[in-house]
Design a protein around this motif. Structure first.
Motif, PDB file in Angstrom:
ATOM      1  N   GLY A  52       0.791  -1.216   0.000  1.00 40.14           N
ATOM      2  CA  GLY A  52       0.000   0.000   0.000  1.00 40.14           C
ATOM      3  C   GLY A  52       0.829   1.273   0.000  1.00 40.14           C
ATOM      4  O   GLY A  52       2.042   1.270   0.212  1.00 40.14           O
ATOM      5  N   ALA A  53       0.135   2.400  -0.222  1.00 36.87           N
ATOM      6  CA  ALA A  53       0.789   3.708  -0.212  1.00 36.87           C
ATOM      7  C   ALA A  53       1.240   4.079   1.189  1.00 36.87           C
ATOM      8  O   ALA A  53       2.221   4.798   1.365  1.00 36.87           O
ATOM      9  CB  ALA A  53      -0.161   4.768  -0.768  1.00 36.87           C
ATOM     10  N   SER A  54       0.519   3.608   2.193  1.00 37.92           N
ATOM     11  CA  SER A  54       0.900   3.851   3.589  1.00 37.92           C
ATOM     12  C   SER A  54       0.290   2.777   4.470  1.00 37.92           C
ATOM     13  O   SER A  54      -0.678   2.122   4.099  1.00 37.92           O
ATOM     14  CB  SER A  54       0.459   5.241   4.052  1.00 37.92           C
ATOM     15  N   GLY A  55       0.864   2.603   5.657  1.00 41.18           N
ATOM     16  CA  GLY A  55       0.351   1.604   6.590  1.00 41.18           C
ATOM     17  C   GLY A  55       0.940   1.777   7.977  1.00 41.18           C
ATOM     18  O   GLY A  55       2.010   2.369   8.138  1.00 41.18           O
ATOM     19  N   ALA A 245      -9.333   6.510  -4.036  1.00 38.05           N
ATOM     20  CA  ALA A 245      -8.693   6.106  -2.773  1.00 38.05           C
ATOM     21  C   ALA A 245      -8.072   4.721  -2.860  1.00 38.05           C
ATOM     22  O   ALA A 245      -7.127   4.412  -2.119  1.00 38.05           O
ATOM     23  CB  ALA A 245      -9.718   6.137  -1.636  1.00 38.05           C
ATOM     24  N   GLY A 246      -8.579   3.889  -3.766  1.00 39.53           N
ATOM     25  CA  GLY A 246      -8.112   2.509  -3.811  1.00 39.53           C
ATOM     26  C   GLY A 246      -8.696   1.712  -2.655  1.00 39.53           C
ATOM     27  O   GLY A 246      -9.673   2.119  -2.019  1.00 39.53           O
ATOM     28  N   ARG A 247      -8.080   0.583  -2.384  1.00 37.54           N
ATOM     29  CA  ARG A 247      -8.564  -0.281  -1.306  1.00 37.54           C
ATOM     30  C   ARG A 247      -7.986   0.180   0.028  1.00 37.54           C
ATOM     31  O   ARG A 247      -6.765   0.233   0.194  1.00 37.54           O
ATOM     32  CB  ARG A 247      -8.178  -1.730  -1.581  1.00 37.54           C
ATOM     33  N   CYS A 248      -8.864   0.498   0.938  1.00 34.97           N
ATOM     34  CA  CYS A 248      -8.468   0.977   2.269  1.00 34.97           C
ATOM     35  C   CYS A 248      -9.059   0.050   3.316  1.00 34.97           C
ATOM     36  O   CYS A 248     -10.225  -0.346   3.219  1.00 34.97           O
ATOM     37  CB  CYS A 248      -8.969   2.405   2.504  1.00 34.97           C
ATOM     38  N   LEU A 249      -8.257  -0.286   4.306  1.00 33.98           N
ATOM     39  CA  LEU A 249      -8.725  -1.220   5.330  1.00 33.98           C
ATOM     40  C   LEU A 249      -8.192  -0.837   6.706  1.00 33.98           C
ATOM     41  O   LEU A 249      -7.007  -0.566   6.867  1.00 33.98           O
ATOM     42  CB  LEU A 249      -8.270  -2.640   4.988  1.00 33.98           C
ATOM     43  N   VAL A 250      -9.102  -0.822   7.669  1.00 32.18           N
ATOM     44  CA  VAL A 250      -8.744  -0.722   9.080  1.00 32.18           C
ATOM     45  C   VAL A 250      -9.169  -2.029   9.722  1.00 32.18           C
ATOM     46  O   VAL A 250     -10.354  -2.372   9.710  1.00 32.18           O
ATOM     47  CB  VAL A 250      -9.438   0.464   9.775  1.00 32.18           C
ATOM     48  N   VAL A 264      -4.127   0.144   6.400  1.00 30.84           N
ATOM     49  CA  VAL A 264      -3.448   0.269   5.108  1.00 30.84           C
ATOM     50  C   VAL A 264      -4.328   1.113   4.190  1.00 30.84           C
ATOM     51  O   VAL A 264      -5.545   0.959   4.169  1.00 30.84           O
ATOM     52  CB  VAL A 264      -3.150  -1.097   4.457  1.00 30.84           C
ATOM     53  N   LEU A 265      -3.698   2.015   3.441  1.00 26.47           N
ATOM     54  CA  LEU A 265      -4.418   2.894   2.523  1.00 26.47           C
ATOM     55  C   LEU A 265      -3.894   2.701   1.111  1.00 26.47           C
ATOM     56  O   LEU A 265      -2.684   2.582   0.900  1.00 26.47           O
ATOM     57  CB  LEU A 265      -4.258   4.359   2.950  1.00 26.47           C
ATOM     58  N   ASN A 266      -4.826   2.669   0.146  1.00 29.45           N
ATOM     59  CA  ASN A 266      -4.513   2.446  -1.269  1.00 29.45           C
ATOM     60  C   ASN A 266      -3.623   1.218  -1.417  1.00 29.45           C
ATOM     61  O   ASN A 266      -2.506   1.277  -1.928  1.00 29.45           O
ATOM     62  CB  ASN A 266      -3.830   3.680  -1.866  1.00 29.45           C
ATOM     63  N   ASP A 267      -4.152   0.087  -0.995  1.00 30.40           N
ATOM     64  CA  ASP A 267      -3.386  -1.159  -0.917  1.00 30.40           C
ATOM     65  C   ASP A 267      -4.157  -2.274  -1.613  1.00 30.40           C
ATOM     66  O   ASP A 267      -5.205  -2.714  -1.131  1.00 30.40           O
ATOM     67  CB  ASP A 267      -3.158  -1.511   0.552  1.00 30.40           C
ATOM     68  N   TYR A 268      -3.648  -2.741  -2.769  1.00 32.19           N
ATOM     69  CA  TYR A 268      -4.364  -3.782  -3.521  1.00 32.19           C
ATOM     70  C   TYR A 268      -4.343  -5.125  -2.794  1.00 32.19           C
ATOM     71  O   TYR A 268      -5.170  -5.988  -3.053  1.00 32.19           O
ATOM     72  CB  TYR A 268      -3.789  -3.923  -4.933  1.00 32.19           C
TER      73      TYR A 268
END
Length: 390
Positions: A52-55, A245-250, A264-268
């Motif tokens: 992802g772009a960040s995590g 935004a792509g796939r974002c998950l908390v 994770v943000l913008n994470d395929y």
């Protein structure tokens, strides 16, 4: 002469056997020593990689960050927005409230629980529809009910974000549909989730797999968050997706009395990356009790009090996740006043304990007084005056 040569030869052969045996033993010792040295070398856990772009991986109780990657990068967060929507609603609403649905809450773009005009539905059902089915219509209905209008509710969301410490977050809506000014960071989103997870009802909603609402149709809300099924100890929390935004998950998971929050943000590879972060955290960190709630810390002198001192105690369990190599390296600092003026109330916050690792602050807990100390009355003061004279 030949006898002498034979004697020398025999001695050389014997010494050769002895030397050979010594070398064999020496090599054996070398092997043993080498094995000991190899086994004694500390093994450092390899930090996971995410796509992802960040995590971020954060321990909920202490807020300690166990993994980070671009955690302060501002990014859109899609429907993970609804964590804040739910938190503000839970803190300002009543679950039994009956919400009458207006036209503005019907037919909202994206995920839906299919509200219809003039429908009457409880706030509790709307919250389950918000978090399990990611209903954008539910988000708008909640915002109108709690804030009086969507715009006012957004102000409440942003105010709460600043109070939590999510200073790089800005909300422009309660659902997460794309807007250029609607953003957060992995760190801020972990802080928001940590605050929300302190609310028992929020935790209950997140880990619910199926909720049957009090409606005539579209009553079954199945949770979209696969963490609950795929990861042992999984607690939820919220998924999100938009094209931008792509796939974002908390996600959250609990094992051995330790709860971890992964963002994770913008994470395929959103779910797998969160699971890898959990595996890393649970494998390498264990919770260590620094102080227990109500544990005695020290006593502070009281001025003009009926008692000369008041004991202070830890205001809560002070537990920090540590690796094996970090244990024994924690330094604590007690920050409290030198004295207090009476009266003093039991449970009064008068300082804090801070824990440091390698000079870095990794956690803190409040210090509280553990008894009432009344101020001296006139008679007490007179008696003190007389004692000082004589």
């Amino acid at each position: 002469m030949k006898e002498l040569e034979y004697a020398i030869l025999i001695m050389m052969m014997k010494n050769g056997v002895i030397i050979l045996n010594v070398l064999k033993k020496f090599n054996c010792y070398l092997i043993i020593i080498s094995m000991i040295l190899i086994l004694s070398v500390p093994v450092y856990a390899k930090s996971p990689n995410i796509s992802g772009a960040s995590g971020i991986l954060m321990e909920r109780n202490s807020g300690r960050i166990l993994y980070k990657n671009n955690i302060n990068k501002k990014l859109p967060m899609a429907s993970t927005t609804k964590i804040m929507t739910a938190l503000v609603a839970l803190e300002n609403g009543n679950l039994d409230d009956i919400v009458k649905i207006d036209k503005n809450s019907v037919g909202v773009e994206g995920s839906s629980i299919y509200l219809y005009k003039r429908e009457k539905i409880s706030l509790e059902d709307l919250l389950y529809g918000l978090m399990l089915r990611s209903g954008n219509d539910s988000a708008v209905a909640i915002a109108n009910h709690i804030g009086g209008s969507v715009d006012n509710f957004i102000k409440m969301m942003n105010k709460k974000a600043k109070k939590i410490g999510a200073y790089k977050t800005n909300f422009t809506n309660p659902h997460g549909l794309h807007n250029n000014n609607h953003y957060t960071t992995a760190y801020d989103l972990a802080l928001i989730t940590r605050a929300a997870m302190k609310n028992k009802k929020f935790r209950d909603i997140c880990k619910t797999k199926l909720w049957v609402s009090n409606r005539e149709k579209n009553k079954y809300f199945y949770n979209k968050n696969k963490t609950l099924w795929q990861y042992g100890g999984g607690d939820g929390v919220k998924i999100g997706y938009t094209r931008v935004a792509g796939r974002c998950l908390v996600s959250s998971a609990t094992k051995d009395n330790m709860q971890l929050i992964a963002v994770v943000l913008n994470d395929y590879s959103w779910f797998n990356d969160c699971y890898n972060l959990f595996d890393y955290g649970f494998k390498n960190y264990t919770p260590m009790v620094i102080y227990s709630q109500d544990q005695y810390i020290r006593s502070i002198p009281i001025c003009n009090g009926k008692k000369g001192y008041v004991p202070i105690v830890a205001g809560k369990d002070f537990i920090i996740p540590l690796t094996d190599g970090e244990k024994g390296k924690i330094k604590t600092i007690i920050k409290s006043p030198e004295n207090l003026n009476a009266p003093v109330s039991k449970g009064q916050k008068i300082g804090k304990i801070e824990a440091y690792l390698n000079g870095n602050l990794i956690g803190s807990a409040p210090l509280l007084t553990n008894r009432d100390i009344k101020e001296k009355g006139t008679f007490d003061k007179i008696m003190d005056y007389i004692k000082n004279i004589f």
